[in-house]
Design a protein around this motif. Sequence first.
Motif, PDB file in Angstrom:
ATOM      1  N   ILE A   6      34.471  24.481  42.781  1.00  0.00           N
ATOM      2  CA  ILE A   6      34.908  25.090  44.045  1.00  0.00           C
ATOM      3  C   ILE A   6      34.180  26.421  44.157  1.00  0.00           C
ATOM      4  O   ILE A   6      34.440  27.352  43.387  1.00  0.00           O
ATOM      5  CB  ILE A   6      36.433  25.312  44.059  1.00  0.00           C
ATOM      6  N   LYS A   7      33.269  26.474  45.114  1.00  0.00           N
ATOM      7  CA  LYS A   7      32.361  27.631  45.170  1.00  0.00           C
ATOM      8  C   LYS A   7      32.739  28.631  46.253  1.00  0.00           C
ATOM      9  O   LYS A   7      33.154  28.255  47.352  1.00  0.00           O
ATOM     10  CB  LYS A   7      30.923  27.152  45.448  1.00  0.00           C
ATOM     11  N   ASN A   8      32.600  29.914  45.887  1.00  0.00           N
ATOM     12  CA  ASN A   8      32.679  31.021  46.851  1.00  0.00           C
ATOM     13  C   ASN A   8      34.030  31.175  47.548  1.00  0.00           C
ATOM     14  O   ASN A   8      34.112  31.761  48.618  1.00  0.00           O
ATOM     15  CB  ASN A   8      31.594  30.887  47.932  1.00  0.00           C
ATOM     16  N   GLY A   9      35.054  30.625  46.952  1.00  0.00           N
ATOM     17  CA  GLY A   9      36.386  30.765  47.554  1.00  0.00           C
ATOM     18  C   GLY A   9      36.980  32.126  47.223  1.00  0.00           C
ATOM     19  O   GLY A   9      36.610  32.769  46.247  1.00  0.00           O
ATOM     20  N   THR A  10      37.909  32.547  48.072  1.00  0.00           N
ATOM     21  CA  THR A  10      38.647  33.772  47.803  1.00  0.00           C
ATOM     22  C   THR A  10      39.864  33.388  46.974  1.00  0.00           C
ATOM     23  O   THR A  10      40.781  32.733  47.462  1.00  0.00           O
ATOM     24  CB  THR A  10      39.087  34.425  49.127  1.00  0.00           C
ATOM     25  N   VAL A  11      39.843  33.782  45.711  1.00  0.00           N
ATOM     26  CA  VAL A  11      40.814  33.252  44.756  1.00  0.00           C
ATOM     27  C   VAL A  11      41.972  34.227  44.539  1.00  0.00           C
ATOM     28  O   VAL A  11      41.756  35.435  44.346  1.00  0.00           O
ATOM     29  CB  VAL A  11      40.119  32.948  43.403  1.00  0.00           C
ATOM     30  N   PHE A  12      43.176  33.685  44.587  1.00  0.00           N
ATOM     31  CA  PHE A  12      44.376  34.451  44.221  1.00  0.00           C
ATOM     32  C   PHE A  12      45.001  33.793  43.001  1.00  0.00           C
ATOM     33  O   PHE A  12      45.436  32.649  43.058  1.00  0.00           O
ATOM     34  CB  PHE A  12      45.379  34.472  45.381  1.00  0.00           C
ATOM     35  N   ASP A  13      45.018  34.530  41.917  1.00  0.00           N
ATOM     36  CA  ASP A  13      45.524  33.976  40.660  1.00  0.00           C
ATOM     37  C   ASP A  13      46.218  35.095  39.900  1.00  0.00           C
ATOM     38  O   ASP A  13      45.679  35.643  38.926  1.00  0.00           O
ATOM     39  CB  ASP A  13      44.343  33.395  39.856  1.00  0.00           C
ATOM     40  N   PRO A  14      47.432  35.450  40.320  1.00  0.00           N
ATOM     41  CA  PRO A  14      48.076  36.645  39.775  1.00  0.00           C
ATOM     42  C   PRO A  14      48.281  36.610  38.252  1.00  0.00           C
ATOM     43  O   PRO A  14      48.229  37.658  37.619  1.00  0.00           O
ATOM     44  CB  PRO A  14      49.429  36.694  40.494  1.00  0.00           C
ATOM     45  N   ILE A  15      48.495  35.430  37.709  1.00  0.00           N
ATOM     46  CA  ILE A  15      48.708  35.381  36.247  1.00  0.00           C
ATOM     47  C   ILE A  15      47.464  35.909  35.523  1.00  0.00           C
ATOM     48  O   ILE A  15      47.555  36.559  34.487  1.00  0.00           O
ATOM     49  CB  ILE A  15      49.064  33.941  35.807  1.00  0.00           C
ATOM     50  N   ASN A  16      46.298  35.665  36.093  1.00  0.00           N
ATOM     51  CA  ASN A  16      45.056  36.158  35.491  1.00  0.00           C
ATOM     52  C   ASN A  16      44.508  37.395  36.210  1.00  0.00           C
ATOM     53  O   ASN A  16      43.311  37.703  36.109  1.00  0.00           O
ATOM     54  CB  ASN A  16      44.023  35.030  35.480  1.00  0.00           C
ATOM     55  N   ASN A  17      45.397  38.074  36.919  1.00  0.00           N
ATOM     56  CA  ASN A  17      45.058  39.321  37.609  1.00  0.00           C
ATOM     57  C   ASN A  17      43.872  39.180  38.557  1.00  0.00           C
ATOM     58  O   ASN A  17      43.039  40.085  38.659  1.00  0.00           O
ATOM     59  CB  ASN A  17      44.768  40.438  36.586  1.00  0.00           C
ATOM     60  N   ASP A  19      42.984  38.969  42.361  1.00  0.00           N
ATOM     61  CA  ASP A  19      43.666  39.233  43.625  1.00  0.00           C
ATOM     62  C   ASP A  19      42.661  39.201  44.769  1.00  0.00           C
ATOM     63  O   ASP A  19      42.162  40.228  45.201  1.00  0.00           O
ATOM     64  CB  ASP A  19      44.356  40.604  43.529  1.00  0.00           C
ATOM     65  N   GLY A  20      42.321  38.014  45.205  1.00  0.00           N
ATOM     66  CA  GLY A  20      41.433  37.881  46.348  1.00  0.00           C
ATOM     67  C   GLY A  20      39.968  38.103  46.026  1.00  0.00           C
ATOM     68  O   GLY A  20      39.214  38.534  46.890  1.00  0.00           O
ATOM     69  N   GLU A  21      39.559  37.798  44.812  1.00  0.00           N
ATOM     70  CA  GLU A  21      38.132  37.942  44.466  1.00  0.00           C
ATOM     71  C   GLU A  21      37.403  36.639  44.797  1.00  0.00           C
ATOM     72  O   GLU A  21      37.966  35.555  44.709  1.00  0.00           O
ATOM     73  CB  GLU A  21      37.973  38.207  42.964  1.00  0.00           C
TER      74      GLU A  21
END
Lengths: 571, 128, 433
Positions: A6-17, A19-21
Amino acid sequence: MQDILIKNGTVFDPINNIDGEIIDIAISKGKIVDKVDESNAEVIDASNKIVLPGGVDIHSHIAGPKVNMGRLLRPEDHYRNLKPKTSVKRAGVGTSCPSTFTTGYEYSEMGYTTVFEPANPPLKMLHVIDEFNDTPMIDKACYPLFGSNWHVMEYLHDNKEDELAAYIAWTLRSVKGYACKLVNPGGVEQWKWGGDVEGLDVAVGNFGVTPREIVKGMCKAVQRLNLPHSIHIHANNLGMPGNYETSIETLDSMREYAKENTNGKPNPIAHLTHVQFNTYGGTNWMNITSGAEHLAKYINNNDHVSIDLGQVVFSDTTTMTADGPFEHKLQTLTGNRWVNADIEAETGCGIVPIKYKKSNYIHAIMWVTGLEAALMIDDPWKVCMTTDHPNGGYFTTYPRVVTWLMSQKAREKYMEKVNKRAKSRTALESLDREYSFSDVVISTRAGTARLLGLNDKGHLGVGADADVAVYNIDLNKIDPAIQYWKVRKALRRADYTIKDGEIVVKDGEVVKSVPGRSYWVDSKVSTDLAKSVESEIKEKFKDYYTIQMSNYIVAEKNIINSSPITVQAEV
Amino acid sequence: MTGIKVKVLSGRTLRQGVGKEAGKNSERYRTSVSICEMNSEDITSLSIKAGENVKVTSAHGSVVLKSVSSNQLTKPGMIFIPYGLYANQLFNETTGGSGMPTFKGEPAVVESAIEEPVKTLEELITEI
Amino acid sequence: MEIFQDVVCPVCGCLCDDIEVSVENNKIVKARNACAMGTTKFLNYNNDRIPSPMIKNNGVQKPVSLEECIEKTAEILVKAKYPLIYGLSLSSVESVKVAIELTEEVGGVLDNQTSVCHGPGVQGIHDIGESTGSLGEIRHRADLIIAWGANLQEAHPRHMERYSYTSKGRYRNGKEDRNLIVIDVRETLTAKAADKFIQIEQGKDFEFINALRTALRLEQIQKDKVAGVPVEEIEKLAEVLRSCEFGVIFFGQGVTQVNGKGRNIDGLFSLTRDLNSWTKFLIMPARGHFNVAGVNQVATWQTGFPYAIDLSRGYPWYNPGETTIIDIIRRGESDATLVVGSDPIAHFPPAISKRLINTPLISIDPAHSMTTMVSDVVIPSSFAGIEYEGLAYRMDGLCLPLKKLVKEPDNTMSDEKVLKMILAKVRELKKVN
């Protein structure tokens, strides 16, 4: 199984800190991996889209005898959603009580990958599993009911703590349950004679124990068994004006059993479910109001507690609970159709259809109460977003609830249509908190997975289950607080849902049917204790039940993708 | 000779329940479903003895059965035939929008039929 | 000799699960604890087997291979515009699941014995809802048991001993702690065993229920007698209902198969609901075949509807009175019927049977029946709960596992397997077409 990138998505993954990277997520053999060979992988271009872990629902009534009775009670509910068979999907129907296949598909199409069913009698778990087997797309588990269980009350009466713990372990292992659910502890047994308990210190007629003793004893036992999820509790006096006091008293009675985690804070040991129904102020139906402020204050000061909302969404839905006396009250209040179903030696059940109306003062108070709780409790890790499907509203309305959390404007707009007296008597209007996407991910994925002890879910770190949802939300263009309807629309139909490393939903439509797992917990207690308790159960079994003990046990061969989680008990 | 007006009930009996488990070809099954349970007054008024055959006729069909005196039928005017092909000869195909035919309460006339044989199941099937 | 414990009895809706079955050389020689019906089935089930798959040729059924039967069945179902699939109350839940999938695939209607036994009772749930419970609740608590148009003694021989009148529970020590009242048109064996028998006039259940509801509210009935019962007696009955600690009504086909049908059930469910403002009161049907309730359960969770499910539109649709088998056949709309483990020819009105025979008829059954005798295709199967395992649902909705006790005859297999073969063949033919 093909690798996925999954390329270039804006990722939210709070468990791994995260936040919208903008980062890439690689998937291989059902797991999140560090990287994959792009030339051999199916590449999903997630540019200008958000990428989240698959949804994890901590509390949704999707299967079992009660839900099925709801389906049977309401043929008219089905007409609103008729789903024909397709080349990948089975036919189905239903909104507040959808058929099993439809339930799986619609969850998946919203980007959910795990849903836990919160209440069924241990005696009926074979039925629950039978329905789980027909509920595709999602991983499932069930919390058997213990709040009015004869064995439990007798062990508590006799102060047999070890035996109680061993009994619970035996039951979860035998019927393939995941956690312990208490519903109106003691009250359901009383209802079997037409009564109820009205407080924590009223003795349950023939058993000489109080709801307080049931709550404390069960909480202690669950702690000693090291179950992955805490006590899941629906407190006494549910639905009644002024019940926030009972709820806080209930939570406080469990505080002493909390253990400290590595951060020196207490682990959550009490999950107060559908708080909205458990958090009213006032003294009668005329002056009922939200008690969320009081509850939030308690929870903000106490870390042994988590909650889910049970948010009301104005709609025509079906209430269903093991709280038989509550449903009987609701039937007498509304005059609506009513199902009651008491279960020998264990629990009960009631079902009443209801239409939540914006113009109705009480319904409006309910709507406000859920939202206030969500906005007044500071730590999103303590708050799970649910509608207590179908009690507050259907699970398909989650995107709407999420936008109410994310946008004050959405709330204001909606409040214009809601009963004015309710508005003037509550604080919701003054609350300006807005959930961030990270907060939403916590309350719908990361937090729920953590509270359920599912270490491989709710995040996108290497080694996690490859359960992922991609939504068409371009955060460069959309501000969720302003264009909340765009967020709502996007969350309703995921661009992609990936389950265990396979693309199962594309453009909001199921493209592949997968069965999903059934989780259950095996808590190992000492062999001698287990043996002696099993023979005690055997002795009582003939007297308590109308079936043989061997037929009570759910065999693993009856479960599609049986997934036991083994833990070591401290007894 | 005239008959008597009755209402026909059909239903489960233990003998029929056992008979069907013994096999639909068994004599046990056939004899369990080819009977007409009657109030003793009704039997007397037909001038027959219990055990002799009667013919039951409704608006939808007719069937010959062996009469049996039953102490479960405490009042005259009702007969009982166990579930099965014999009883069904008398019932209507309509359901009144319920899906369910009326298997109990069909008006009929019972007559003495001492000379007429009770048909075998095969015979009844052939007639369909 | 091998002894199986805790065997679930595959005969009636009581689904007694305490049977001890002894097997010697693949033959059942003893079935302890079973009632007369159960014992007869365990010991005699094998006496009347269908010897071979058969297809009718020039009016005569001739032995053929299983594959030919499967192919023929699939052809009939694929060709049919509005096929019916009917029965399954004597099959495992797993078989029912395949049958629903097959019905979906061929765009037909799935109906089962509920249609002609407790269909109106199911419809009553749509209308009123039901205050009910598991049978153990009755055993532990009921001090008042009403059998209404239900002859438990003959239709469910162990019901009283295991679940109701004479059973011993936590708070009731057998019949001396209970009051059994039978309301019926006949003085059945159940009525004879009761503490009180109230005989009502045939076809007057609905008016009797309404009179009782009036009396329950302590209102005066402006009549001397209702349904042949003196008003004083109705008032007395109302007082007994109001003043019990825990009451239950078991209803049977005495109210579902008579005039009024679903209306009678609406009345009984309403009466029970009313009673819960006085005391605790439940109601439940006494279901016949051992897995008739299972068909309703599975059908409801898979399609939303309990029986009479029309899948010809692609999505499930349900309208009892229209999509029920008797009505479809009466209108002459179906053009093929697949019967699984049921004997409609023995239990339907002859006008319906005639139409049933005039369109292609396929039977899957372990033993001879009136229906297998006239079928165009006959596929022998094995017995659920004796020769193959699976799940079944008791009359109160409790799921129990059926056991495999003996090996099935070589040329038979479970309904589930037969149906899967048909489904596979149907899909194959549809692809070719």
